[in-house]
Design a protein around this motif. Structure first.
Motif, PDB file in Angstrom:
ATOM      1  N   LYS A 106       0.828  -1.224   0.000  1.00  0.00           N
ATOM      2  CA  LYS A 106       0.000   0.000   0.000  1.00  0.00           C
ATOM      3  C   LYS A 106       0.852   1.260   0.000  1.00  0.00           C
ATOM      4  O   LYS A 106       0.407   2.316  -0.452  1.00  0.00           O
ATOM      5  CB  LYS A 106      -0.932  -0.007   1.215  1.00  0.00           C
ATOM      6  CG  LYS A 106      -2.032  -1.045   1.101  1.00  0.00           C
ATOM      7  CD  LYS A 106      -3.024  -0.922   2.251  1.00  0.00           C
ATOM      8  CE  LYS A 106      -4.216  -1.836   2.060  1.00  0.00           C
ATOM      9  NZ  LYS A 106      -3.860  -3.273   2.038  1.00  0.00           N
ATOM     10  N   SER A 107       2.090   1.164   0.482  1.00  0.00           N
ATOM     11  CA  SER A 107       2.944   2.353   0.473  1.00  0.00           C
ATOM     12  C   SER A 107       3.386   2.649  -0.968  1.00  0.00           C
ATOM     13  O   SER A 107       3.510   3.813  -1.365  1.00  0.00           O
ATOM     14  CB  SER A 107       4.141   2.192   1.404  1.00  0.00           C
ATOM     15  OG  SER A 107       5.001   1.183   0.949  1.00  0.00           O
ATOM     16  N   ARG A 110       0.408   4.494  -2.680  1.00  0.00           N
ATOM     17  CA  ARG A 110       0.254   5.905  -2.263  1.00  0.00           C
ATOM     18  C   ARG A 110       1.402   6.774  -2.788  1.00  0.00           C
ATOM     19  O   ARG A 110       1.168   7.892  -3.263  1.00  0.00           O
ATOM     20  CB  ARG A 110       0.188   6.007  -0.735  1.00  0.00           C
ATOM     21  CG  ARG A 110      -1.140   5.560  -0.144  1.00  0.00           C
ATOM     22  CD  ARG A 110      -2.294   6.341  -0.722  1.00  0.00           C
ATOM     23  NE  ARG A 110      -3.557   6.027  -0.092  1.00  0.00           N
ATOM     24  CZ  ARG A 110      -4.724   5.938  -0.728  1.00  0.00           C
ATOM     25  NH1 ARG A 110      -4.783   6.105  -2.039  1.00  0.00           N
ATOM     26  NH2 ARG A 110      -5.832   5.691  -0.077  1.00  0.00           N
ATOM     27  N   ASN A 111       2.623   6.264  -2.708  1.00  0.00           N
ATOM     28  CA  ASN A 111       3.761   7.049  -3.218  1.00  0.00           C
ATOM     29  C   ASN A 111       3.624   7.299  -4.714  1.00  0.00           C
ATOM     30  O   ASN A 111       3.920   8.386  -5.207  1.00  0.00           O
ATOM     31  CB  ASN A 111       5.087   6.328  -2.929  1.00  0.00           C
ATOM     32  CG  ASN A 111       5.487   6.473  -1.470  1.00  0.00           C
ATOM     33  OD1 ASN A 111       5.141   7.467  -0.826  1.00  0.00           O
ATOM     34  ND2 ASN A 111       6.198   5.494  -0.945  1.00  0.00           N
ATOM     35  N   ILE A 126       3.426   7.444   5.664  1.00  0.00           N
ATOM     36  CA  ILE A 126       3.948   6.077   5.582  1.00  0.00           C
ATOM     37  C   ILE A 126       5.097   5.961   6.583  1.00  0.00           C
ATOM     38  O   ILE A 126       5.982   6.820   6.597  1.00  0.00           O
ATOM     39  CB  ILE A 126       4.459   5.779   4.148  1.00  0.00           C
ATOM     40  CG1 ILE A 126       3.286   5.838   3.168  1.00  0.00           C
ATOM     41  CG2 ILE A 126       5.148   4.420   4.074  1.00  0.00           C
ATOM     42  CD1 ILE A 126       3.700   5.780   1.705  1.00  0.00           C
ATOM     43  N   ASP A 128       8.043   3.425   8.666  1.00  0.00           N
ATOM     44  CA  ASP A 128       8.668   2.141   8.939  1.00  0.00           C
ATOM     45  C   ASP A 128       9.245   2.118  10.345  1.00  0.00           C
ATOM     46  O   ASP A 128      10.053   1.268  10.691  1.00  0.00           O
ATOM     47  CB  ASP A 128       9.690   1.739   7.864  1.00  0.00           C
ATOM     48  CG  ASP A 128      10.675   2.834   7.579  1.00  0.00           C
ATOM     49  OD1 ASP A 128      10.791   3.736   8.434  1.00  0.00           O
ATOM     50  OD2 ASP A 128      11.313   2.792   6.513  1.00  0.00           O
ATOM     51  N   ALA A 149       1.025  -2.174   5.494  1.00  0.00           N
ATOM     52  CA  ALA A 149       1.353  -1.962   4.067  1.00  0.00           C
ATOM     53  C   ALA A 149       1.174  -3.228   3.233  1.00  0.00           C
ATOM     54  O   ALA A 149       0.836  -3.163   2.058  1.00  0.00           O
ATOM     55  CB  ALA A 149       2.779  -1.445   3.939  1.00  0.00           C
ATOM     56  N   LYS A 187       5.806  -2.108   7.873  1.00  0.00           N
ATOM     57  CA  LYS A 187       5.526  -0.740   7.447  1.00  0.00           C
ATOM     58  C   LYS A 187       4.034  -0.487   7.610  1.00  0.00           C
ATOM     59  O   LYS A 187       3.228  -1.406   7.441  1.00  0.00           O
ATOM     60  CB  LYS A 187       5.891  -0.620   5.967  1.00  0.00           C
ATOM     61  CG  LYS A 187       6.299   0.777   5.549  1.00  0.00           C
ATOM     62  CD  LYS A 187       6.519   0.843   4.059  1.00  0.00           C
ATOM     63  CE  LYS A 187       7.948   0.642   3.660  1.00  0.00           C
ATOM     64  NZ  LYS A 187       8.159   0.900   2.221  1.00  0.00           N
ATOM     65  N   VAL A 189       0.696   2.329   6.775  1.00  0.00           N
ATOM     66  CA  VAL A 189       0.184   3.518   6.098  1.00  0.00           C
ATOM     67  C   VAL A 189      -0.956   4.044   6.967  1.00  0.00           C
ATOM     68  O   VAL A 189      -1.847   3.279   7.340  1.00  0.00           O
ATOM     69  CB  VAL A 189      -0.342   3.167   4.682  1.00  0.00           C
ATOM     70  CG1 VAL A 189      -0.868   4.409   3.970  1.00  0.00           C
ATOM     71  CG2 VAL A 189       0.757   2.500   3.852  1.00  0.00           C
ATOM     72  N   GLU A 191      -3.931   6.986   7.198  1.00  0.00           N
ATOM     73  CA  GLU A 191      -4.642   7.917   6.314  1.00  0.00           C
ATOM     74  C   GLU A 191      -5.822   8.556   7.021  1.00  0.00           C
ATOM     75  O   GLU A 191      -6.372   7.971   7.961  1.00  0.00           O
ATOM     76  CB  GLU A 191      -5.195   7.156   5.095  1.00  0.00           C
ATOM     77  CG  GLU A 191      -4.118   6.485   4.293  1.00  0.00           C
ATOM     78  CD  GLU A 191      -4.660   5.665   3.122  1.00  0.00           C
ATOM     79  OE1 GLU A 191      -3.848   5.218   2.330  1.00  0.00           O
ATOM     80  OE2 GLU A 191      -5.887   5.484   3.025  1.00  0.00           O
TER      81      GLU A 191
END
Ligand code: GLY
Length: 443
Positions: A106-107, A110-111, A126, A128, A149, A187, A189, A191
């Motif tokens: 998922k990171s 989004r990136n 995001i 880590d 993530a 990691k 995410v 939101e």
């Protein structure tokens, strides 16, 4: 023509059915992790094994002189099944591991959206490191959503105020994600929580062209009234035509535009053409359409809604995906659909597995219902539950409510320690969505 299907849920059962109904008379081979009775009975041959064991699946495909493969679930895509098949000269409906990161990390998604300025991105961070993630939520203005993530089978996303009571529970969940490496990527995410109505658009993608299917709405919560724990999806519906009753044509168009931009961005970022199915999960909010997530496969249960009413030959579509030749001429019956999952008692937290179920498909067929076998296995002539969703039942009719009635009537012919959500596709629930959107949009 020999086609290999990888995966053994209800999504794969509906795909299998559309393959064998092709006018091109293909032979269906299936690589499955459990003996799904629906898939097995229409396959020329099947092999039971670990669908993520890339070398085993590829050897099987080479051995059986498969022309192309169709991958159902995300896990084999993540494992690189598509890359390895292609490396051995076997085309694959399903993106390679790098492109599938749209779902599997998922990171990454989004990136990518941020870097290529794709609209519909909610506020996000995001992390880590546990400490940075916890600091972020402490200072976050408003409610938020915590997403591991990596892949969690749809059960890893937790929302403050819904699954997480307060900041302390949110902090504990972040710690759990890092300590237990939830989703197999250390990691997270985080939101902003989006307010609106969720919808799914699934599309066929040939690397460049993105051809959308009718909108669907899934129901993630286990119990009626959208309560209880998150599941893989308890049921879904689509309306006759492409648009759900509480949404607008421009919501659909915005969703498709975003998906096209994501496919282009994957190519720019990785050099790889995205081929296969793409699933966009969106929220229609008062500020417009926002992206909840992308999946690199068809949805489950949403595949049952759309593939059940696909008019165009599925195998022809697959050939066009492989050749990079998709056209905007794919047709669906102008019918509404409702799909409901029967799941084992106790699902998702404490499901009753290995419990026998019986299904009278003939009677269900007589009233117009369609049965798709999911996470069940056939053993000594008996059909047994597992720990996941068991049977998908689909109704197709002129309206959502008629389709819903077909599904409910079909339920009388399925016996076992199972439950389903009675409210999905009912007038009451659909009306609630209509009023919700009206209130949000102010008209
Ligand atoms: N229905 C949710 C999913 O397929 O991810």
């Amino acid at each position: 023509m020999r086609i290999l299907l990888i995966g053994n849920g209800a999504r794969e059962h509906v795909i299998a059915k559309s393959i064998i109904e092709s006018t091109k008379n293909p032979e269906l081979y299936s690589f499955i992790s459990a003996k799904n009775p629906g898939i097995v009975r229409i396959s020329r041959e099947f092999s039971i094994g670990d669908i993520c064991n890339v070398s085993k699946v590829v050897s099987y495909a080479i051995d059986r002189r498969i022309d192309f493969a169709v991958v159902g679930p995300e896990a084999p895509l993540k494992a690189g099944i598509s890359d390895e098949l292609e490396a051995n000269g076997i085309s694959c409906i399903g993106p390679g591991g790098m492109a599938a990161q749209l779902e599997t990390d998922k990171s990454f998604a989004r990136n990518l959206m941020e870097k290529y300025r794709i609209e519909g991105v909610p506020q996000f961070g995001i992390f880590d490191s546990k400490r940075d993630a916890v600091n972020f939520i402490k200072n976050f203005n408003g409610d938020f959503v915590i997403k591991p993530a990596g892949l969690t089978g749809g059960k890893g996303v937790k929302i403050l105020g819904e699954h997480l009571k307060d900041l302390n529970e949110a902090k504990n969940y972040i710690e759990e994600i890092f300590d237990e490496c939830v989703g197999s990527i250390r990691k997270v995410v985080i939101e902003e929580k989006l307010i609106g109505e969720e919808f799914t658009i699934q599309a066929f993608v040939d690397g460049k062209n993105v051809i959308g299917m009718p909108m669907v709405q899934d129901h993630k919560r286990a119990y009626e009234g959208d309560t209880g724990p998150n599941t893989g999806g308890m049921g879904s519906y689509s309306d006759s035509g492409y648009i759900l009753p509480f949404l607008r044509k421009d919501d659909y168009e915005n969703g498709i535009r975003i998906m096209k931009k994501a496919v282009d961005a994957v190519k720019k970022e990785t050099g790889i053409s995205y081929k296969g199915f793409l699933y966009g999960q969106f929220m229609a909010t008062k500020e417009g359409v926002k992206v909840i997530e992308f999946n690199s496969r068809l949805g489950d249960p949403e595949a049952m809604n759309v593939i059940s009413i696909l008019q165009t030959d599925f195998v022809e579509i697959c050939n066009n995906i492989i050749d990079g030749n998709l056209k905007d001429n794919i047709k669906f019956d102008k019918k509404a659909t409702v799909c409901k999952y029967l799941v084992p008692e106790g699902y998702p937290d404490n499901p009753k597995s290995n419990s026998e179920i019986s299904i009278d498909e003939r009677e269900i067929g007589k009233i117009g219902g369609h049965v798709y076998y999911a996470s069940v296995k056939e053993e000594n002539g008996k059909i047994l539950t597992s720990s996941s969703r068991a049977i998908g039942v689909v109704g197709i009719a002129d309206s959502i409510f008629e389709a819903e009635e077909i599904v409910e009537n079909s339920m009388d012919f399925i016996k076992g320690d199972l439950f389903h959500r009675g409210d999905i596709g009912t007038r009451g629930l659909v009306q609630k969505r209509i009023e919700h959107m009206r209130e949000l949009r102010g008209h």
